[in-house]
Scaffold this motif. Structure first.
Motif, PDB file in Angstrom:
ATOM      1  N   PHE A   5       0.831  -1.243  -0.023  1.00 31.00           N
ATOM      2  CA  PHE A   5      -0.048   0.086   0.065  1.00 31.00           C
ATOM      3  C   PHE A   5       0.815   1.252  -0.053  1.00 31.00           C
ATOM      4  O   PHE A   5       1.820   1.390   0.745  1.00 31.00           O
ATOM      5  N   PHE A   6       1.005   2.253  -1.015  1.00 29.22           N
ATOM      6  CA  PHE A   6       1.520   3.053  -1.114  1.00 29.22           C
ATOM      7  C   PHE A   6       0.487   4.359  -1.153  1.00 29.22           C
ATOM      8  O   PHE A   6      -0.600   4.528  -1.695  1.00 29.22           O
ATOM      9  N   SER A   7       0.804   5.466  -0.128  1.00 27.68           N
ATOM     10  CA  SER A   7      -0.040   6.561   0.164  1.00 27.68           C
ATOM     11  C   SER A   7       0.669   7.954  -0.024  1.00 27.68           C
ATOM     12  O   SER A   7       1.770   8.082   0.446  1.00 27.68           O
ATOM     13  N   MET A   8       0.004   8.599  -1.202  1.00 22.49           N
ATOM     14  CA  MET A   8       0.699   9.726  -1.594  1.00 22.49           C
ATOM     15  C   MET A   8       0.090  10.809  -0.841  1.00 22.49           C
ATOM     16  O   MET A   8      -0.922  11.525  -1.186  1.00 22.49           O
ATOM     17  N   GLY A   9       0.540  11.169   0.515  1.00 23.63           N
ATOM     18  CA  GLY A   9      -0.146  12.197   1.313  1.00 23.63           C
ATOM     19  C   GLY A   9      -1.164  11.516   2.043  1.00 23.63           C
ATOM     20  O   GLY A   9      -1.459  10.255   1.956  1.00 23.63           O
ATOM     21  N   GLY A  10      -1.776  12.220   2.979  1.00 21.31           N
ATOM     22  CA  GLY A  10      -2.816  11.731   3.621  1.00 21.31           C
ATOM     23  C   GLY A  10      -2.683  11.101   4.842  1.00 21.31           C
ATOM     24  O   GLY A  10      -1.483  10.746   5.254  1.00 21.31           O
ATOM     25  N   ASN A  11      -3.678  10.587   5.924  1.00 22.77           N
ATOM     26  CA  ASN A  11      -3.580   9.849   7.025  1.00 22.77           C
ATOM     27  C   ASN A  11      -4.506   8.795   6.759  1.00 22.77           C
ATOM     28  O   ASN A  11      -5.809   8.962   7.421  1.00 22.77           O
ATOM     29  N   PHE A  12      -4.483   7.792   6.325  1.00 24.26           N
ATOM     30  CA  PHE A  12      -5.214   6.844   5.495  1.00 24.26           C
ATOM     31  C   PHE A  12      -5.974   6.197   6.607  1.00 24.26           C
ATOM     32  O   PHE A  12      -7.290   6.082   6.579  1.00 24.26           O
ATOM     33  N   LEU A  13      -5.322   5.999   7.874  1.00 22.95           N
ATOM     34  CA  LEU A  13      -5.839   5.124   8.974  1.00 22.95           C
ATOM     35  C   LEU A  13      -7.134   6.166   9.600  1.00 22.95           C
ATOM     36  O   LEU A  13      -8.249   5.638  10.014  1.00 22.95           O
ATOM     37  N   GLN A  14      -7.003   7.186   9.917  1.00 23.49           N
ATOM     38  CA  GLN A  14      -7.824   8.250  10.410  1.00 23.49           C
ATOM     39  C   GLN A  14      -8.742   8.803   9.450  1.00 23.49           C
ATOM     40  O   GLN A  14      -9.797   9.225   9.953  1.00 23.49           O
ATOM     41  N   ALA A  15      -8.607   8.635   8.057  1.00 23.72           N
ATOM     42  CA  ALA A  15      -9.546   9.351   7.179  1.00 23.72           C
ATOM     43  C   ALA A  15     -10.706   8.232   6.816  1.00 23.72           C
ATOM     44  O   ALA A  15     -11.766   8.482   6.410  1.00 23.72           O
ATOM     45  N   THR A  16     -10.309   6.943   6.929  1.00 23.03           N
ATOM     46  CA  THR A  16     -11.316   5.938   6.552  1.00 23.03           C
ATOM     47  C   THR A  16     -12.305   5.404   7.764  1.00 23.03           C
ATOM     48  O   THR A  16     -11.966   5.818   8.879  1.00 23.03           O
ATOM     49  N   PRO A  17     -13.213   4.528   7.264  1.00 19.77           N
ATOM     50  CA  PRO A  17     -14.341   4.006   8.394  1.00 19.77           C
ATOM     51  C   PRO A  17     -13.857   3.073   9.101  1.00 19.77           C
ATOM     52  O   PRO A  17     -12.644   2.475   8.919  1.00 19.77           O
ATOM     53  N   ASP A  18     -14.427   2.640  10.227  1.00 21.73           N
ATOM     54  CA  ASP A  18     -14.279   1.545  10.810  1.00 21.73           C
ATOM     55  C   ASP A  18     -12.771   0.999  11.357  1.00 21.73           C
ATOM     56  O   ASP A  18     -12.078   0.428  11.044  1.00 21.73           O
ATOM     57  N   THR A  19     -12.208   2.157  12.143  1.00 22.32           N
ATOM     58  CA  THR A  19     -10.677   2.123  12.431  1.00 22.32           C
ATOM     59  C   THR A  19     -10.360   0.981  12.797  1.00 22.32           C
ATOM     60  O   THR A  19      -9.153   0.612  12.193  1.00 22.32           O
ATOM     61  N   THR A  20     -10.835  -0.083  13.614  1.00 25.15           N
ATOM     62  CA  THR A  20     -10.455  -1.242  14.332  1.00 25.15           C
ATOM     63  C   THR A  20     -10.211  -2.164  12.920  1.00 25.15           C
ATOM     64  O   THR A  20      -8.987  -2.807  12.805  1.00 25.15           O
ATOM     65  N   TYR A  21     -11.147  -2.323  12.201  1.00 23.12           N
ATOM     66  CA  TYR A  21     -10.998  -3.006  10.888  1.00 23.12           C
ATOM     67  C   TYR A  21     -10.160  -2.693  10.030  1.00 23.12           C
ATOM     68  O   TYR A  21      -9.293  -3.465   9.424  1.00 23.12           O
ATOM     69  N   THR A  22      -9.747  -1.334   9.766  1.00 24.34           N
ATOM     70  CA  THR A  22      -9.021  -0.614   8.751  1.00 24.34           C
ATOM     71  C   THR A  22      -7.342  -1.100   9.397  1.00 24.34           C
ATOM     72  O   THR A  22      -6.439  -1.438   8.643  1.00 24.34           O
ATOM     73  N   ALA A  23      -7.281  -0.787  10.743  1.00 25.02           N
ATOM     74  CA  ALA A  23      -5.888  -1.377  11.367  1.00 25.02           C
ATOM     75  C   ALA A  23      -5.547  -2.722  11.100  1.00 25.02           C
ATOM     76  O   ALA A  23      -4.498  -2.969  10.708  1.00 25.02           O
ATOM     77  N   GLU A  24      -6.458  -3.534  11.508  1.00 28.71           N
ATOM     78  CA  GLU A  24      -6.143  -4.765  11.158  1.00 28.71           C
ATOM     79  C   GLU A  24      -6.011  -4.943   9.747  1.00 28.71           C
ATOM     80  O   GLU A  24      -5.231  -5.966   9.300  1.00 28.71           O
TER      81      GLU A  24
END
Length: 769
Positions: free
Chosen positions: A472-491
């Motif tokens: 996963f390559f992220s050009m800027g941003g704070n993907f984990l905190q911008a997306t829904p369902d934080t625990t699911y996304t972190a997993e």
């Protein structure tokens, strides 16, 4: 390095900071806004450095503010303050002289950094060099640029398929960086390009493209100064787009009326004290909303239908005086089907469904009925619902009835959240590109781009969770905190082999990673970007389709930075090597060469390098602005839509919750712990509730509670929030994101656009355990 014993916390710590409450404001800006703006600049950097940057920001030969996408004036701009309070905060945040050296990362483990809240993490300073987190390591450590690109290339080239990688883009990324980024990704072989638009205005793009033929707004800033009525829906300009207040004030001075539609009572929709005027400095405010419709959360569809029914009744009483039948006949299709469906609805019933008194609805209809110079604005309060696409189509229906589109002083205005999120899409950052765009890439660059749809944000998170994505390559941003369902996304992110983030500052997404993680530091908008002795120009597109240059004027705080275009070019060269047909060195040497090729691929960019150097930039073509349409159903006519009402059923002990920003916040970036307009100080873990609901549930103001979501039988919990009474409809609540993103289900998305439904979550509230 030792092995991490515990996983870093994907959420903000469950700690309270010392809540203080004052009366909510009845007006926005004024002298407090001036003080707040300069205070942050003075705290973060040398005063002379800060003032030099502020005087350059949003000027015609300056740099573009990195926060919202509200347009700059076409004509004269303030020589001293062409920015708002939040723009100044964004500048202070990115242009700080604090920096994170190798010693910082040696002294601070990933696990310990994750114990901090997002505000504390962001305040640490600028990342000063590339850093690498090895598998099982506890600390990031320095890595050379060459070794970083080599490691990224090894991971990408070891994949069984290019579709095992995803490439995210935030709205901060320039046109030039976005273009070379998508070019590399497609030559690599995938359309897995989730972007921040997937989470904000994707519903807008889908709806408008279907019914008018272009997925963008149709007005210019000057239209605001020549209109009769401005409707603002699902948007809080005082906090989210403060520069819009100046345009609204000018519109009011020119005789415009404003209809505000929002569940919360917001200062930025009520009155404005312009700190750049004598009147404002003396504390005299301009009243904004002439009619304030305090709708229930997601009551907007019912409200629109109520307005349409009332206007239809007026039209029946006085034929030809309310609806623009000439426009309807010549420029639209589907009118009779729309009217047949509208006749099923009753204004009083719809008003009750919306939660707005019928007499207030009539007041709004009276403002609309005898003019077609109407502008309708909206933002996330409309798009982030399961019915977001249909609600936007209903907004279009209202505009079509009035003929309020494709003419001066009238049209549709989706207000974009991030400074170049619209430009990203124009530059082909898209998981589902049009065939003609791919054909053009093939023609110009002589390679076959992938044709299958890629992953959007929600699809990418699910693919990570299922092990289908490895990089996963992220050009800027704070993907984990911008997306829904934080625990699911972190997993999901923890399942990856490699995460890479191009960033200016540290954020929580850097702390919840795959087996390996790399952070690549880049220039901020305000930084000088010197290549071959030449100050490089980048460009951005604002909410109204203006493309203009951005040139930083501050000396970077580190000599280890690379620009986003150069990062992409060097990654592409390392990954694709001899199999690439593109001269990446040429692009990196001078961004004029990138613009030369953008001109060949993307319509509307003829003479790009010449026009981008003209003061104020240039407008991109907009067929609807020219009074033309293009729809699959009606050809050169716009389309009336037949929509239904959303169905909501909650239990007696449930509430509707919407997520909102505080005034000290831009997207996931937290500038401070105050929300001055709503009277909240030194705290973010609050839940706004109607006073009657608080009493009925046996709570009282200041009680500590936990918030639960039971979507499709799965329990999600956000712990330790403080109840705050607020002017909000009964059974409606509001909380700040990202603290309550953990409650937004990954499977609850908007129809067609797949946008997370962050503006409506069913929740239960229980005493804190």
């Amino acid at each position: 390095m030792s092995t991490i014993k515990e996983h870093p916390n994907p959420e903000n710590p469950e700690e309270l900071s010392g809540l203080k409450i004052t009366e909510p404001k009845e007006w926005a800006a004024g002298i407090p806004a001036v003080w707040a703006a300069f205070k942050d600049v003075l705290e973060e950097e040398n005063p002379m450095r800060g003032m030099r940057a502020l005087l350059h920001m949003n000027q015609k030969k300056g740099f573009d503010c990195s926060s919202c996408a509200w347009p700059d004036p076409d004509d004269d701009r303030s020589p001293i303050a062409e920015y708002c309070e939040n723009g100044a905060k964004a500048l202070a945040w990115e242009a700080t002289t604090k920096k994170l050296t190798p010693e910082f990362f040696t002294s601070n483990s990933v696990y310990d950094l994750a114990k901090l809240n997002d505000f504390e993490i962001g305040k640490k300073g600028r990342i000063a060099q590339p850093v690498f987190l090895a598998k099982g390591a506890t600390h990031y450590q320095p890595i050379s640029w060459g070794d970083a690109f080599k490691r990224i290339a090894e991971h990408l080239n070891s994949l069984e398929s290019p579709n095992e990688a995803a490439f995210y883009t935030s709205g901060r990324t320039s046109n030039e960086a976005s273009f070379v980024y998508q070019l590399f990704v497609r030559e690599f072989g995938t359309n897995n390009m989730p972007d921040c638009s997937n989470m904000c205005h994707e519903s807008t793009s889908v709806a408008l493209a279907e019914v008018i033929g272009i997925g963008k707004g149709t007005v210019t800033l000057n239209d605001f100064y020549d209109t009769d009525v401005i409707v603002i829906m699902g948007q809080n300009p005082g906090t989210n787009h403060p520069r819009m207040l100046t345009a609204l004030e000018k519109a009011k001075q020119n005789g415009s009326k404003i209809i505000a539609i929002n569940p919360l009572h917001e200062a930025g929709l009520t009155a404005f004290k312009n700190p750049q005027t004598t009147k404002g400095l003396l504390g005299i405010s301009t009243q904004l909303a002439d009619v304030y419709l305090q709708v229930k959360i997601n009551g907007d569809m019912a409200l629109l239908k109520a307005l349409e029914v009332l206007l239809y009744q007026h039209e029946q009483e006085n034929p030809g005086t309310v609806f623009d039948h000439e426009f309807i006949q010549s420029s639209t299709g589907g009118y009779l089907d729309f009217i047949h469906n509208l006749q099923k609805y009753d204004a009083a019933t719809m008003a009750a469904e919306a939660g707005v008194p019928l007499e207030q609805m009539q007041q709004a209809a009276d403002l609309l009925k005898h003019t077609n110079k109407i502008i309708i604005c909206w933002a996330m309060g409309i798009t982030q619902h399961t019915n977001g696409v249909d609600t936007i189509k209903e907004i279009v229906n209202l505009a079509l009835l009035k003929g309020s589109i494709g003419k001066p002083g009238a049209g549709l205005c989706p207000v974009r959240g991030h400074s170049n999120v619209q430009g990203n899409r124009t530059m082909l950052i898209w998981d589902n590109p049009k065939p003609e765009s791919l054909d053009k890439l093939k023609e110009v660059f002589d390679f076959e781009p992938p044709r299958e749809k890629g992953y959007d944000v929600v699809e990418a998170i699910k693919a990570m969770h299922e092990g289908k994505l490895k990089v996963f390559f992220s050009m800027g941003g704070n993907f984990l905190q911008a997306t829904p369902d934080t625990t699911y996304t972190a997993e999901a992110m923890s399942n990856l082999k490699l995460t890479v983030h191009v960033s200016t500052k540290l954020n929580r997404a850097h702390l919840v990673s795959g087996d390996e993680s790399i952070i690549l530091p880049t220039f901020a908008r305000s930084d000088k970007d010197m290549t071959n002795g030449i100050a490089q120009i980048v460009s951005c597109e604002n909410s109204m389709g203006v493309v203009q240059q951005s040139v930083g004027n501050l000396e970077p705080v580190s000599d280890q930075y690379l620009s986003e275009p150069e990062i992409v070019c060097r990654m592409a060269k390392a990954t694709l090597a001899n199999r690439s047909v593109i001269n990446w060195d040429r692009y990196a040497s001078n961004y004029d060469f990138i613009r030369d090729d953008i001109e060949k691929v993307i319509p509307g960019f003829k003479d790009y390098n010449k026009r981008i150097r003209e003061p104020g930039g240039f407008y991109l073509p907009n067929i609807v602005r020219d009074g033309k349409f293009k729809t699959s159903k009606y050809g050169d006519k716009a389309e009336f839509s037949v929509t239904g009402l959303p169905s909501h059923h909650i239990a007696d002990d449930e509430y509707y919750m919407t997520t909102i920003r505080s005034h000290d916040q831009f997207n996931t970036t937290i500038y401070g712990l105050d929300d001055r307009y709503r009277g909240i100080h030194q705290e973010r873990r609050v839940i706004f509730m109607n006073a009657k609901d608080i009493a009925k549930a046996g709570f009282k103001a200041g009680d500590k509670v936990d918030i639960y979501c039971y979507y499709k039988g799965k329990e999600r919990i956000a712990r330790l929030f403080v109840i705050v009474p607020y002017n909000i409809p009964e059974r409606n609540t509001a909380t700040y994101y990202p603290e309550t993103n953990v409650l937004v289900p990954i499977d609850s998305v908007a129809d067609k656009s797949n946008t997370p439904t962050s503006k409506l979550v069913y929740v239960k509230i229980k005493p804190h355990q």
